[in-house]
Design a protein around this motif. Structure first.
Motif, PDB file in Angstrom:
ATOM      1  N   LYS A 232       0.820  -1.213   0.000  1.00  0.00           N
ATOM      2  CA  LYS A 232       0.000   0.000   0.000  1.00  0.00           C
ATOM      3  C   LYS A 232       0.856   1.267   0.000  1.00  0.00           C
ATOM      4  N   ASN A 233       2.146   1.094  -0.170  1.00  0.00           N
ATOM      5  CA  ASN A 233       3.058   2.239  -0.170  1.00  0.00           C
ATOM      6  C   ASN A 233       3.606   2.528  -1.565  1.00  0.00           C
ATOM      7  N   TYR A 234       4.114   3.740  -1.721  1.00  0.00           N
ATOM      8  CA  TYR A 234       4.808   4.133  -2.945  1.00  0.00           C
ATOM      9  C   TYR A 234       6.220   4.548  -2.557  1.00  0.00           C
ATOM     10  N   ARG A 235       7.196   3.921  -3.184  1.00  0.00           N
ATOM     11  CA  ARG A 235       8.592   4.238  -2.904  1.00  0.00           C
ATOM     12  C   ARG A 235       9.106   5.227  -3.945  1.00  0.00           C
ATOM     13  N   LEU A 236       9.682   6.320  -3.459  1.00  0.00           N
ATOM     14  CA  LEU A 236      10.248   7.318  -4.352  1.00  0.00           C
ATOM     15  C   LEU A 236      11.709   6.967  -4.601  1.00  0.00           C
ATOM     16  N   MET A 237      12.045   6.683  -5.857  1.00  0.00           N
ATOM     17  CA  MET A 237      13.389   6.256  -6.226  1.00  0.00           C
ATOM     18  C   MET A 237      14.035   7.271  -7.173  1.00  0.00           C
ATOM     19  N   LEU A 238      15.339   7.408  -7.075  1.00  0.00           N
ATOM     20  CA  LEU A 238      16.096   8.201  -8.034  1.00  0.00           C
ATOM     21  C   LEU A 238      16.689   7.247  -9.063  1.00  0.00           C
ATOM     22  N   VAL A 239      16.751   7.693 -10.323  1.00  0.00           N
ATOM     23  CA  VAL A 239      17.124   6.817 -11.438  1.00  0.00           C
ATOM     24  C   VAL A 239      18.428   6.083 -11.201  1.00  0.00           C
ATOM     25  N   PRO A 240      18.581   4.917 -11.844  1.00  0.00           N
ATOM     26  CA  PRO A 240      19.800   4.123 -11.649  1.00  0.00           C
ATOM     27  C   PRO A 240      21.071   4.879 -12.032  1.00  0.00           C
ATOM     28  N   PHE A 241      22.102   4.677 -11.235  1.00  0.00           N
ATOM     29  CA  PHE A 241      23.418   5.238 -11.492  1.00  0.00           C
ATOM     30  C   PHE A 241      24.383   4.076 -11.718  1.00  0.00           C
ATOM     31  N   LYS A 242      25.313   4.230 -12.642  1.00  0.00           N
ATOM     32  CA  LYS A 242      26.308   3.189 -12.878  1.00  0.00           C
ATOM     33  C   LYS A 242      27.562   3.413 -12.045  1.00  0.00           C
TER      34      LYS A 242
END
Length: 267
Positions: A232-242
């Protein structure tokens, strides 16, 4: 990053290596009176660590610092060279605010919101499954520090890990630990693959608020963001970094602008 921060980072790196090589950094320092559980405390305004998951085991070469056998308080400790099959039972304790921001034995910076731990003789870093024998809860931590140096105690958990295992209220708990071995990639091709990392900023059931925050962070940090629905949650993610260093730089910015429990995840 400005020149002052670069200089600070270089000094910190040098100091971490120097301290790690003598195994006197972090909670293992015999001259540091901070190491005494009764004087340690949880954060004054605890941040929820419910969204923080256990450490994800991966192959890592052992650190340059903190992996030599050492002598402390009149007792000698021999660092284990091959921890395959290592298990141990005893008491777990935890360390928190008093050590937050200080160097660990392998030269990293201790973050009480990370899923980390200290052990007297396991090689650094090691991944360990910890089971609380008093309540059946278990999690995985990354060992990057030395300690605890109290009789009967076998592992010192970070605040986040102790919270996961319900050790904060009791102070200590009876645990069983088991080392998780991740084999070195067998081919040069596998070694050359670049892993990707992402940063989880926060989790919330309020999608509209997360959407707004997502846009704000995207503009402020000049990175792309996305939401991951989990239960029931939404996780705020920052785009993948290499690049791992770049990931850590962005994580530092995120934590400074008000999200200290943000953490890096490997994809």
């Amino acid at each position: 990053m400005n020149k002052r921060n670069d200089t600070w980072r270089q000094r910190l790196s040098w100091l971490g290596l120097a301290l790690g090589l003598t195994a006197l950094a972090g909670c293992s320092s015999s001259s540091d009176s901070r190491y005494d559980l009764k004087d340690d405390v949880a954060p004054s305004a605890p941040i929820s660590v419910d969204h923080i998951e256990g450490a994800v085991p991966k192959y890592e070469p052992y650190s340059l610092g903190g992996n030599k056998s050492y002598r402390l308080r009149g007792k000698s400790y021999t660092v284990i060279k091959d921890p395959t099959g290592f298990t141990e039972r005893g008491e777990a304790s935890w360390y928190g605010k008093k050590f937050h921001g200080h160097l660990t034995s392998n030269g990293e910076v201790y973050d009480m919101y990370s899923m980390s731990a200290a052990h007297k003789t396991l090689p650094l870093p090691s991944y360990v499954k910890v089971k609380n024998l008093d309540n059946g809860k278990e999690t995985i931590v990354r060992v990057n520090d030395r300690g605890p140096f109290h009789d009967g105690r076998i592992i010192d958990l970070s605040y986040a890990a102790a919270n996961k295992l319900d050790v904060i209220k009791t102070g200590t708990a009876n645990v069983e630990i088991e080392v998780i071995i991740v084999e070195k990639p067998s081919s040069q091709h596998e070694l050359s693959k670049h892993p990707e990392y992402t940063i989880q900023v926060v989790a919330s059931p309020h999608k509209d608020r997360i959407d707004n925050l997502s846009k704000q962070l995207s503009e402020k940090l000049s990175v792309d963001t996305f939401l991951t629905p989990v239960n029931k949650n939404y996780r705020l993610m920052l785009v993948p970094f290499k690049d791992y260093k770049q990931t850590q730089d962005v994580l530092e910015q995120v934590q400074k602008i008000g999200y200290p429990s943000a953490f890096v995840k490997k994809l």
